[in-house]
Motif scaffolding. Structure first.
Motif, PDB file in Angstrom:
ATOM      1  N   LEU A 149      56.118   1.584 -21.650  1.00  0.00           N
ATOM      2  CA  LEU A 149      55.340   0.925 -22.696  1.00  0.00           C
ATOM      3  C   LEU A 149      53.872   1.340 -22.630  1.00  0.00           C
ATOM      4  O   LEU A 149      53.217   1.526 -23.660  1.00  0.00           O
ATOM      5  CB  LEU A 149      55.451  -0.597 -22.541  1.00  0.00           C
ATOM      6  CG  LEU A 149      56.739  -1.248 -23.055  1.00  0.00           C
ATOM      7  CD1 LEU A 149      56.798  -2.709 -22.631  1.00  0.00           C
ATOM      8  CD2 LEU A 149      56.809  -1.140 -24.581  1.00  0.00           C
ATOM      9  N   GLY A 150      53.347   1.460 -21.398  1.00  0.00           N
ATOM     10  CA  GLY A 150      51.947   1.872 -21.255  1.00  0.00           C
ATOM     11  C   GLY A 150      51.681   3.206 -21.927  1.00  0.00           C
ATOM     12  O   GLY A 150      50.687   3.375 -22.647  1.00  0.00           O
ATOM     13  N   ILE A 151      52.571   4.154 -21.707  1.00  0.00           N
ATOM     14  CA  ILE A 151      52.420   5.476 -22.333  1.00  0.00           C
ATOM     15  C   ILE A 151      52.515   5.355 -23.848  1.00  0.00           C
ATOM     16  O   ILE A 151      51.751   5.992 -24.585  1.00  0.00           O
ATOM     17  CB  ILE A 151      53.489   6.434 -21.768  1.00  0.00           C
ATOM     18  CG1 ILE A 151      53.215   6.708 -20.282  1.00  0.00           C
ATOM     19  CG2 ILE A 151      53.530   7.739 -22.554  1.00  0.00           C
ATOM     20  CD1 ILE A 151      54.311   7.454 -19.568  1.00  0.00           C
ATOM     21  N   LYS A 152      53.427   4.520 -24.313  1.00  0.00           N
ATOM     22  CA  LYS A 152      53.585   4.351 -25.761  1.00  0.00           C
ATOM     23  C   LYS A 152      52.302   3.813 -26.392  1.00  0.00           C
ATOM     24  O   LYS A 152      51.920   4.199 -27.504  1.00  0.00           O
ATOM     25  CB  LYS A 152      54.737   3.385 -26.047  1.00  0.00           C
ATOM     26  CG  LYS A 152      54.984   3.158 -27.530  1.00  0.00           C
ATOM     27  CD  LYS A 152      56.198   2.295 -27.782  1.00  0.00           C
ATOM     28  CE  LYS A 152      56.460   2.147 -29.287  1.00  0.00           C
ATOM     29  NZ  LYS A 152      56.770   3.416 -29.941  1.00  0.00           N
ATOM     30  N   PHE A 153      51.612   2.905 -25.660  1.00  0.00           N
ATOM     31  CA  PHE A 153      50.398   2.307 -26.214  1.00  0.00           C
ATOM     32  C   PHE A 153      49.126   3.086 -25.847  1.00  0.00           C
ATOM     33  O   PHE A 153      48.025   2.594 -26.081  1.00  0.00           O
ATOM     34  CB  PHE A 153      50.277   0.857 -25.759  1.00  0.00           C
ATOM     35  CG  PHE A 153      51.270  -0.069 -26.428  1.00  0.00           C
ATOM     36  CD1 PHE A 153      51.246  -0.242 -27.805  1.00  0.00           C
ATOM     37  CD2 PHE A 153      52.222  -0.737 -25.694  1.00  0.00           C
ATOM     38  CE1 PHE A 153      52.160  -1.084 -28.435  1.00  0.00           C
ATOM     39  CE2 PHE A 153      53.140  -1.585 -26.308  1.00  0.00           C
ATOM     40  CZ  PHE A 153      53.108  -1.758 -27.685  1.00  0.00           C
ATOM     41  N   GLY A 154      49.256   4.260 -25.247  1.00  0.00           N
ATOM     42  CA  GLY A 154      48.098   5.127 -25.037  1.00  0.00           C
ATOM     43  C   GLY A 154      47.509   5.104 -23.650  1.00  0.00           C
ATOM     44  O   GLY A 154      46.467   5.720 -23.407  1.00  0.00           O
ATOM     45  N   ALA A 165      46.792  -2.827 -22.523  1.00  0.00           N
ATOM     46  CA  ALA A 165      47.506  -3.564 -21.477  1.00  0.00           C
ATOM     47  C   ALA A 165      48.036  -4.896 -22.021  1.00  0.00           C
ATOM     48  O   ALA A 165      49.118  -5.351 -21.625  1.00  0.00           O
ATOM     49  CB  ALA A 165      46.573  -3.801 -20.289  1.00  0.00           C
ATOM     50  N   ASP A 166      47.272  -5.534 -22.928  1.00  0.00           N
ATOM     51  CA  ASP A 166      47.747  -6.761 -23.589  1.00  0.00           C
ATOM     52  C   ASP A 166      49.105  -6.507 -24.253  1.00  0.00           C
ATOM     53  O   ASP A 166      50.022  -7.321 -24.161  1.00  0.00           O
ATOM     54  CB  ASP A 166      46.758  -7.196 -24.681  1.00  0.00           C
ATOM     55  CG  ASP A 166      45.601  -8.023 -24.138  1.00  0.00           C
ATOM     56  OD1 ASP A 166      45.786  -8.683 -23.104  1.00  0.00           O
ATOM     57  OD2 ASP A 166      44.527  -8.009 -24.771  1.00  0.00           O
ATOM     58  N   CYS A 167      49.191  -5.385 -24.942  1.00  0.00           N
ATOM     59  CA  CYS A 167      50.429  -5.049 -25.660  1.00  0.00           C
ATOM     60  C   CYS A 167      51.574  -4.818 -24.687  1.00  0.00           C
ATOM     61  O   CYS A 167      52.703  -5.274 -24.920  1.00  0.00           O
ATOM     62  CB  CYS A 167      50.208  -3.812 -26.536  1.00  0.00           C
ATOM     63  SG  CYS A 167      49.075  -4.073 -27.915  1.00  0.00           S
ATOM     64  N   PHE A 211      55.029  -7.109 -24.815  1.00  0.00           N
ATOM     65  CA  PHE A 211      56.314  -6.530 -25.233  1.00  0.00           C
ATOM     66  C   PHE A 211      57.277  -6.310 -24.061  1.00  0.00           C
ATOM     67  O   PHE A 211      58.455  -6.034 -24.280  1.00  0.00           O
ATOM     68  CB  PHE A 211      56.088  -5.209 -25.968  1.00  0.00           C
ATOM     69  CG  PHE A 211      55.576  -5.374 -27.373  1.00  0.00           C
ATOM     70  CD1 PHE A 211      56.452  -5.648 -28.408  1.00  0.00           C
ATOM     71  CD2 PHE A 211      54.230  -5.279 -27.651  1.00  0.00           C
ATOM     72  CE1 PHE A 211      55.992  -5.809 -29.710  1.00  0.00           C
ATOM     73  CE2 PHE A 211      53.742  -5.441 -28.957  1.00  0.00           C
ATOM     74  CZ  PHE A 211      54.633  -5.710 -29.980  1.00  0.00           C
ATOM     75  N   LEU A 212      56.785  -6.423 -22.831  1.00  0.00           N
ATOM     76  CA  LEU A 212      57.639  -6.237 -21.669  1.00  0.00           C
ATOM     77  C   LEU A 212      58.684  -7.364 -21.618  1.00  0.00           C
ATOM     78  O   LEU A 212      58.366  -8.527 -21.775  1.00  0.00           O
ATOM     79  CB  LEU A 212      56.784  -6.255 -20.399  1.00  0.00           C
ATOM     80  CG  LEU A 212      57.483  -5.880 -19.096  1.00  0.00           C
ATOM     81  CD1 LEU A 212      58.006  -4.454 -19.142  1.00  0.00           C
ATOM     82  CD2 LEU A 212      56.517  -6.061 -17.915  1.00  0.00           C
ATOM     83  N   GLY A 213      59.949  -7.020 -21.425  1.00  0.00           N
ATOM     84  CA  GLY A 213      60.979  -8.044 -21.308  1.00  0.00           C
ATOM     85  C   GLY A 213      61.770  -8.289 -22.567  1.00  0.00           C
ATOM     86  O   GLY A 213      62.491  -9.288 -22.657  1.00  0.00           O
TER      87      GLY A 213
END
Length: 242
Positions: free
Chosen positions: A138-143, A163-165, A169-171
């Motif tokens: 997810l981190g890579i997806k959000f930049g 990081a908020d995102c 979205f985790l889980g």
């Protein structure tokens, strides 16, 4: 057995993800008016709620999570009334909710990676290794280059928004409660956020998106279910006062 399973499956389809039924919080609960709130979110719904008062918006999302005492009414999340659940079952249910809070909710004593993982480690039984793999993706997806280990106050405002995102979205959440999620967003982050939002909604996740104005959601407004305003007299239709 088959008929029973069919009945259960049908209930899962038609039951709302979140339902506020004449929910009246206790008076003066941190800026949230003690009036009746009614709201029904079905799987895949996305409601935009305009709220100029950041504290009021935060208390409203607290109420949706069963964290505000009511004097009347009910709040049902995924078919369960918060008031009927013990602490353990409330924690398990909150593990299915992703949230972005307006003040970040970061603890600077620990690395950002631990801040991101904690809610899922506390509320679910998903192995830490699996969570880390999902968070990196997810981190890579959000930049982000991966899962940031620096303390949150060492990150830029934009990277904290990324990081908020990741944390929200985790889980694979069934419900997302988002307080001004695109306040510090770049165009790239905004695109990634909207793509992810659409993806989880297609999987049945319901979304409450609060913001002080329409800057963040103006390009997504046509894809949402309805729009409200959070005011001192409760939730009101945005159309009636526009």
């Amino acid at each position: 057995m088959s008929e029973n399973n069919d009945y259960q499956n049908e209930r899962q389809i038609i039951d709302p993800i979140l339902e506020l039924i004449d929910a009246r919080p206790q008076f003066d609960e941190g800026g949230l008016s003690s009036v009746r709130y009614n709201l029904r979110l079905n799987p895949g719904d996305c409601v935009l709620i305009e709220s100029k008062d950041v504290q009021q918006a935060a208390k409203f999302t607290d109420m949706c999570l069963g964290l505000v005492d009511l004097t009347e009414g009910q709040i049902r999340c995924m078919g369960l009334d918060w008031a009927d659940l013990d602490e353990k079952r409330q924690a398990a249910l909150r593990g299915r909710v992703g949230r972005i809070v307006s003040n970040g909710g970061w603890i600077d004593l620990y690395g950002t990676h631990m801040n991101i993982l904690w809610p899922q480690l506390y509320h679910t039984k998903i192995p830490e290794k699996v969570l880390i793999q999902r968070a990196v993706k997810l981190g890579i997806k959000f930049g982000l280059p991966g899962l940031p280990v620096d303390v949150p106050n060492k990150l830029t405002a934009l990277d904290r928004s990324r990081a908020d995102c990741v944390r929200a979205f985790l889980g694979n959440p069934s419900l997302l409660l988002l307080e001004n999620p695109m306040g510090n967003a770049s165009e790239d982050l905004n695109i990634a956020f909207l793509e992810m939002l659409t993806e989880v909604r297609n999987q049945g996740c319901a979304v409450i998106w609060l913001a002080p104005d329409d800057k963040g959601w103006k390009n997504y407004k046509k894809d949402t279910t309805f729009q409200l305003r959070l005011m001192d007299d409760g939730l009101v239709s945005a159309k009636k006062r526009s």
